[in-house]
Structures are given as C-alpha cells and as structure tokens.
Design an enzyme around this catalytic site. Structure first.
Site, mmCIF file in Angstrom:
data_model
loop_
_atom_site.group_PDB
_atom_site.id
_atom_site.type_symbol
_atom_site.label_atom_id
_atom_site.label_comp_id
_atom_site.label_asym_id
_atom_site.label_seq_id
_atom_site.Cartn_x
_atom_site.Cartn_y
_atom_site.Cartn_z
ATOM 1 N N ASN A 42 0.875 -1.170 0.000
ATOM 2 C CA ASN A 42 0.000 0.000 0.000
ATOM 3 C C ASN A 42 0.914 1.222 0.000
ATOM 4 O O ASN A 42 1.451 1.596 1.045
ATOM 5 C CB ASN A 42 -0.915 -0.008 1.226
ATOM 6 C CG ASN A 42 -1.855 1.178 1.277
ATOM 7 O OD1 ASN A 42 -1.821 2.062 0.418
ATOM 8 N ND2 ASN A 42 -2.698 1.225 2.288
ATOM 9 N N LYS A 69 3.450 0.885 3.073
ATOM 10 C CA LYS A 69 3.054 -0.130 4.043
ATOM 11 C C LYS A 69 3.086 -1.485 3.339
ATOM 12 O O LYS A 69 2.713 -1.591 2.173
ATOM 13 C CB LYS A 69 1.645 0.168 4.572
ATOM 14 C CG LYS A 69 1.545 1.470 5.348
ATOM 15 C CD LYS A 69 0.119 1.728 5.817
ATOM 16 C CE LYS A 69 0.009 3.049 6.553
ATOM 17 N NZ LYS A 69 -1.386 3.339 6.973
ATOM 18 N N ARG A 79 -2.767 -2.173 -3.259
ATOM 19 C CA ARG A 79 -3.942 -1.320 -3.088
ATOM 20 C C ARG A 79 -3.837 -0.185 -4.098
ATOM 21 O O ARG A 79 -2.872 0.571 -4.108
ATOM 22 C CB ARG A 79 -4.004 -0.736 -1.678
ATOM 23 C CG ARG A 79 -5.198 0.206 -1.498
ATOM 24 C CD ARG A 79 -5.194 0.842 -0.118
ATOM 25 N NE ARG A 79 -6.330 1.740 0.035
ATOM 26 C CZ ARG A 79 -6.257 3.004 0.428
ATOM 27 N NH1 ARG A 79 -5.073 3.528 0.707
ATOM 28 N NH2 ARG A 79 -7.333 3.744 0.556
ATOM 29 N N HIS A 99 -12.792 3.481 0.025
ATOM 30 C CA HIS A 99 -12.707 2.604 1.206
ATOM 31 C C HIS A 99 -13.413 1.279 0.941
ATOM 32 O O HIS A 99 -13.873 0.597 1.865
ATOM 33 C CB HIS A 99 -13.309 3.263 2.457
ATOM 34 C CG HIS A 99 -12.509 4.421 2.959
ATOM 35 N ND1 HIS A 99 -13.089 5.561 3.470
ATOM 36 C CD2 HIS A 99 -11.174 4.633 3.026
ATOM 37 C CE1 HIS A 99 -12.141 6.418 3.824
ATOM 38 N NE2 HIS A 99 -10.967 5.865 3.561
ATOM 39 N N HIS A 106 -16.572 3.688 8.357
ATOM 40 C CA HIS A 106 -15.114 3.638 8.307
ATOM 41 C C HIS A 106 -14.626 5.021 8.736
ATOM 42 O O HIS A 106 -14.588 5.965 7.943
ATOM 43 C CB HIS A 106 -14.633 3.309 6.890
ATOM 44 C CG HIS A 106 -13.140 3.290 6.750
ATOM 45 N ND1 HIS A 106 -12.412 2.126 6.606
ATOM 46 C CD2 HIS A 106 -12.224 4.287 6.738
ATOM 47 C CE1 HIS A 106 -11.130 2.419 6.520
ATOM 48 N NE2 HIS A 106 -10.989 3.726 6.594
ATOM 49 N N GLY A 126 -11.629 7.131 10.172
ATOM 50 C CA GLY A 126 -10.209 7.276 10.430
ATOM 51 C C GLY A 126 -9.770 8.645 9.980
ATOM 52 O O GLY A 126 -10.584 9.579 9.908
ATOM 53 N N GLY A 150 -9.044 9.302 7.048
ATOM 54 C CA GLY A 150 -10.003 9.354 5.956
ATOM 55 C C GLY A 150 -11.275 8.698 6.470
ATOM 56 O O GLY A 150 -11.205 7.700 7.198
ATOM 57 N N ARG A 184 -9.292 16.662 5.284
ATOM 58 C CA ARG A 184 -10.142 16.867 4.109
ATOM 59 C C ARG A 184 -11.477 17.482 4.520
ATOM 60 O O ARG A 184 -12.031 17.155 5.561
ATOM 61 C CB ARG A 184 -10.368 15.546 3.369
ATOM 62 C CG ARG A 184 -9.141 15.023 2.661
ATOM 63 C CD ARG A 184 -9.382 13.659 2.050
ATOM 64 N NE ARG A 184 -8.553 12.637 2.684
ATOM 65 C CZ ARG A 184 -8.643 11.338 2.432
ATOM 66 N NH1 ARG A 184 -9.568 10.897 1.588
ATOM 67 N NH2 ARG A 184 -7.854 10.482 3.039
ATOM 68 N N ASP A 188 -5.733 14.936 14.432
ATOM 69 C CA ASP A 188 -5.799 13.700 15.198
ATOM 70 C C ASP A 188 -6.947 13.765 16.196
ATOM 71 O O ASP A 188 -6.946 14.606 17.109
ATOM 72 C CB ASP A 188 -4.464 13.480 15.923
ATOM 73 C CG ASP A 188 -4.336 12.091 16.519
ATOM 74 O OD1 ASP A 188 -5.351 11.555 17.006
ATOM 75 O OD2 ASP A 188 -3.215 11.552 16.517
ATOM 76 N N ARG A 197 -7.598 11.930 18.654
ATOM 77 C CA ARG A 197 -7.153 11.719 20.033
ATOM 78 C C ARG A 197 -6.734 13.039 20.679
ATOM 79 O O ARG A 197 -7.051 13.290 21.853
ATOM 80 C CB ARG A 197 -5.995 10.728 20.058
ATOM 81 C CG ARG A 197 -6.386 9.311 19.644
ATOM 82 C CD ARG A 197 -5.172 8.449 19.400
ATOM 83 N NE ARG A 197 -4.367 8.962 18.285
ATOM 84 C CZ ARG A 197 -3.307 8.334 17.784
ATOM 85 N NH1 ARG A 197 -2.907 7.191 18.316
ATOM 86 N NH2 ARG A 197 -2.635 8.845 16.765
ATOM 87 N N GLU A 256 -7.804 -4.382 5.464
ATOM 88 C CA GLU A 256 -7.715 -4.231 4.015
ATOM 89 C C GLU A 256 -6.599 -5.088 3.428
ATOM 90 O O GLU A 256 -6.734 -5.634 2.320
ATOM 91 C CB GLU A 256 -7.479 -2.762 3.666
ATOM 92 C CG GLU A 256 -8.634 -1.856 4.052
ATOM 93 C CD GLU A 256 -8.238 -0.392 4.169
ATOM 94 O OE1 GLU A 256 -8.821 0.426 3.438
ATOM 95 O OE2 GLU A 256 -7.349 -0.078 4.987
#
Length: 394
Positions: free
Chosen positions: A9, A16, A93, A181, A208, A210, A212, A241, A283, A285, A379
């Site tokens: 990916n 990744k 991907r 996604h 989904h 995250g 994104g 975004r 983020d 968090r 994924e």
C-alpha cells in the site's frame, strides 16, 4: 517452500507492506510493517504476526530514500525476514479502478496504462499507488502483480446512485460517483456473518472512521450507497479533508480569493477537516483530550455530519438493522461511538455503555432494534485473499 504473497500500500511518502503465507483455504500473516518518511527522514519497522518488532532502521534526518530505495530495502529484508518462503505474487492497493474495474485484476502493461489514465480522477493517490507496480515490472517481471481497487466494491451501487445531475457527456467521460474505502467495507461484509447473520443478510451501514472517513450502506452484503463520490474528499469531514462542499464555494474561492486549482486542492485535501476547523490537530485523540472550544466544534461537526449521512443511508436502504464501526476512530474512540449511537436512537440504535467502553465487539443494548458492532478492518488481508484467488484462477 511455502508460497507467499506480498501486499503493498504505497503513498506519497510511505510504503506499508505485509507478507501472507498461503495455507489450506486461506492466508496467514507472516510479517508486516512500513517505511515512512521516504523524502525526509526514512524509518523502517517490521513486526511479526504476533506484533513483536523484528527489524528497524532509521536513515537519519534529511535523507531522501524514495520509492526505489524503499523497495530495495524491503527486498533485502524479505530475503532474510521471509526466508523459506517463495514469493508468488504481489497485491497492490490502488485507489481508483474507474467504471470498468468491478473486481481485482492481474496487471500487465496494458492494464497499467489504463490505470495511469485514471490519475486525473485521483491525483493525490493514484500516481503513488502505481509507482511500485512500475518498479516491480522492471525488476521482477517474473512475479505476478494484482491490483485491488478501493472503488470496485461500490460498482454494485444502482445506476441512479452513481450519477450526478450533470450533462450526459460528462457522465460518459467518467464524472460520476465511485465511492472509496471499498476494500475496508468489503472486508467487513465478508466477516459480518460470523458476528451477526441478521445484519449480514439485512440492511447495515459501515462507518469507516479514520483520518479518511466514509460510510457505506450494505444490503445483503452488497454496497448500495457510499458517502464518497467522484473523489475521496466528498462526504464526511476527515482529518485534513473538508468533506462535501457547496460547489459555489469553489467559484467564490476562484473569483474572490483568486485561488487556482492547486491552491484549492491543497485547501480541501490538506488544510481542512478536523485540522482546519480546530486549528489544532487532525488527530481525533488530540482533539478529544483538548479543552479548546475549537476542538469541541471540530468534534461536534464530525459527529453531526455522521448523523446526517446515517439518516441519508438509512433512507437509501429503506431501513436499518445494524451499524458497524471500524478504522482508527471507529475502533478506538468510545466517546465518538457513544455520541453517534445516541444520535441514532431514532433509528432504533441503543447503546450498552459498558460494552462500548470495553470496545465491543457488540456495543448495543440487548433490546435495541438496530444493533451496533465494533469490528476491526483488515484491508491487507482482503488484498492478499484477492491476489491468491486471482493467481489460482478461482
């Protein structure tokens, strides 16, 4: 030697990867990791299937490794870290498959040329997804490569859900709703029967959430609608975004702010979303831990847009049997799940606070008409499975 599949990916500044060993009927994770900071300060990390670090390297600040150098290091690592395995295929991907690719495809130069023509539809993702493919075609032409698309799963959307109210010539030219996604949503659809047979056979919305973020309506495991459309910027506000905007905003930015296409692209992809609203961070968090009113506003907007989109997708489905939270925020942010479920009470969603705090997987109250689940996405496993099936001709 056991057969192995490498999953890649690739992004603009990272790769990744994961290696799966093909066994009887399925694949098993052998090692996974990433090479990040390709253009600034490259760092390599690899972990085995149990999550223990097996290899690390840091090149130092100011070093440019690039995709070529990253693949060189990955190949060297695999010669030792995956010894005893025979590489039979590489699954990639690829964000955009266009209207013609409704399933994964084995790559050759003709297919690659077609995917390169889709770059204008995903200019921030597609070129980087294709770079390792090109490199491996030159270096390892003996190894089969497979492209797995984030758009393919949504090709089952009814035609009316795929078109914009634009002249037919633009639709024919590819300006339509694709959804993204898809690999994540497809994975959830594939494992949902193990968790909830009623939800798998019925009307379910996958969230989904995250950096994104998108939502997908499933009916009997098939995608019928998605919050993302022509690009991966439509729909929910995300880390950086903007999510959906009135097209008139673009005209205003051009006419009054004198912004060109690249400046607008940078604004809506990299400077907006949670980061833009909060002015603090992309983020979730960090925002959840902040007392700053701007952080509160960013979170409130994120949850509000989920509420709006959930109502829209339930309408598209004609009802709702279940919701599934997945990806980084969906899997880990209990407060966001709590607020979303509370907002969805009118749809029959009832939350079990203790189950939610524990992370699920089932987080809805026993008497809830529409159940809520937390299911980690995978994924990479989906790509490995697709690659194996395609190479085996099944």
């Amino acid at each position: 030697m056991a057969d192995a599949i490498l999953v890649i990916n690739a992004g603009s500044s990272s790769i990744k990867f994961s290696v799966y060993v093909a066994g009887d009927g399925d694949v098993a994770l052998h090692v996974r990791g990433q090479i990040e900071g390709l253009l600034t300060s490259p760092r390599f990390t690899a972990k085995n299937g149990a999550g223990a670090v097996v290899s690390e390297r840091f090149w130092g600040d100011g070093v440019t490794l690039g995709h070529d150098g990253a693949l060189d290091h990955l190949a060297a690592f695999l010669r030792h870290g995956a010894s005893g395995l025979r590489l039979v295929g590489v699954g990639h991907r690829v964000v955009h498959g266009g209207p013609e690719h409704a399933r994964p495809v084995r790559l050759d130069r003709k297919v690659l040329a077609g995917l390169e023509r889709l770059v204008p539809l995903a200019p921030l993702h597609q070129p980087h997804n294709l770079t390792p493919i090109c490199i491996l075609m030159e270096r390892r032409s003996d190894v089969a490569q497979v492209a797995c698309f984030d758009t393919s799963f949504h090709r089952t959307n009814p035609p009316v859900a795929q078109v914009y109210a634009l002249p037919q010539a633009l639709t024919d030219a590819g300006v339509r709703r694709y959804g993204f996604h898809g690999l994540s949503c497809e994975y959830i659809a594939s494992v949902l029967p193990q968790f909830d047979a009623r939800a798998a056979a019925g009307k379910t919305v996958v969230l989904h959430l995250g950096s994104g973020a998108s939502m997908c309506a499933l009916e009997a495991g098939k995608s019928v609608a998605s919050t993302m459309g022509f690009t991966a910027v439509e729909g929910l506000p995300m880390g950086t975004r903007s999510g959906s905007l009135d097209p008139g905003v673009m005209l205003y930015l051009m006419d009054e702010r004198k912004m060109d296409a690249r400046a607008i692209e940078r604004l809506i992809y990299k400077e907006s979303g949670l980061l833009g609203v909060s002015g603090i961070s992309s983020d979730m968090r960090v925002l959840l831990a902040s007392e700053d009113p701007r952080a509160r506003l960013a979170i409130d907007l994120f949850v509000y847009r989920i509420r709006r989109e959930l109502g829209s997708l339930a309408a598209a489905l004609g009802g709702l049997d279940a919701i599934v939270f997945t990806a980084g925020i969906g899997e880990r942010a209990a407060l966001i799940r709590e607020r979303v479920c509370r907002d969805a009470a009118w749809l029959g969603v009832g939350l079990d606070p203790e189950a939610n705090a524990a992370g699920g997987p089932l987080i809805s109250a026993p008497n809830a008409r529409a159940v809520a689940w937390v299911i980690p996405t995978n994924e990479e496993l989906m790509i490995a499975r697709h690659t194996r099936r395609l190479l085996n001709g099944t």
